[in-house]
Design a protein around this motif. Structure first.
Motif, PDB file in Angstrom:
ATOM      1  N   PRO A 134       0.832  -1.152   0.157  1.00  0.00           N
ATOM      2  CA  PRO A 134      -0.016  -0.110  -0.084  1.00  0.00           C
ATOM      3  C   PRO A 134       0.871   1.096  -0.135  1.00  0.00           C
ATOM      4  N   GLU A 135       2.264   1.268   0.500  1.00  0.00           N
ATOM      5  CA  GLU A 135       2.929   2.432   0.467  1.00  0.00           C
ATOM      6  C   GLU A 135       4.155   2.384  -0.747  1.00  0.00           C
ATOM      7  N   LEU A 136       4.115   1.372  -1.472  1.00  0.00           N
ATOM      8  CA  LEU A 136       5.078   1.257  -2.292  1.00  0.00           C
ATOM      9  C   LEU A 136       4.370   0.825  -3.824  1.00  0.00           C
ATOM     10  N   GLU A 137       4.672   1.805  -4.963  1.00  0.00           N
ATOM     11  CA  GLU A 137       4.509   1.256  -6.224  1.00  0.00           C
ATOM     12  C   GLU A 137       5.529   1.820  -7.232  1.00  0.00           C
ATOM     13  N   VAL A 138       5.651   0.674  -8.153  1.00  0.00           N
ATOM     14  CA  VAL A 138       7.025   0.771  -9.179  1.00  0.00           C
ATOM     15  C   VAL A 138       6.205   0.717 -10.361  1.00  0.00           C
TER      16      VAL A 138
END
Length: 191
Positions: A134-138
């Motif tokens: 939920p706190e990390l998108e690549v």
């Protein structure tokens, strides 16, 4: 319905927040997946007891997601599909296709982690966000092409959807110019 979030949930809030969400979203998604509890006095007390465990679990998942994100960030993947001369696919590239493609590349993700709003239906290079935590998108690059040669041309930035006749005329004109550059200059001097 009011719920206590057990982890960060999109635009709704952080862990521990008591938020009001639609009943269906709570009953069908948050509660069954263990992402929230109903906001009652008993559950508030239960949450306070579980808070340290939840924070540790969240931190552990985030560290794992960062490792996977380091492998994925900036990667480029090629998908070969049949398409018309104008670049429209005969079908589409879906979240399932992208998840399988990443799996073949050595990274196992769920198709729900692929964050595209609609299937890809055109040839070209597409940026695809992957939500690992939920706190990390690549973001990965997916090149959709008809064959491997075309995929390489797309990566270089060429427009492969131009009509074949137009390309053939342009190539013939370029070839004629390079074979006989004086003829091109003589035509300009006459004007």
């Amino acid at each position: 319905m009011e719920v206590i979030l057990l982890e960060r949930v999109g635009k709704h809030g952080q862990m521990g927040d008591v938020v009001r969400v639609r009943d269906g979203f709570a009953r069908n998604f948050l509660l069954p997946q263990g992402r929230a509890l109903r906001a009652t006095k008993a559950n508030l007390a239960k949450f306070e007891g579980m808070k340290a465990q939840l924070e540790a679990r969240n931190l552990e998942r985030k560290v794992e997601a960062e490792k996977v994100g380091g492998k994925l960030e900036g990667q480029s993947f090629v998908v070969l599909r049949q398409a018309s001369d104008t670049g429209q696919l005969y079908g589409s590239v879906t979240t399932r296709d992208i998840a399988e493609l990443l799996g073949e590349g050595g990274v196992s993700i769920d198709r729900s982690q692929v964050a595209i709003n609609a299937p890809i239906k055109t040839i070209g290079q597409h940026s695809v966000p992957i939500v690992l935590h939920p706190e990390l998108e690549v973001t990965v690059s997916v090149v959709v092409a008809r064959n491997a040669d075309e995929a390489e041309r797309i990566k270089r930035g060429e427009d492969v959807t131009a009509r074949r006749e137009d390309r053939e005329v342009a190539e013939a004109a370029a070839e004629e110019f390079f074979e006989n550059p004086e003829a091109g200059q003589a035509g300009q001097e006459e004007e």
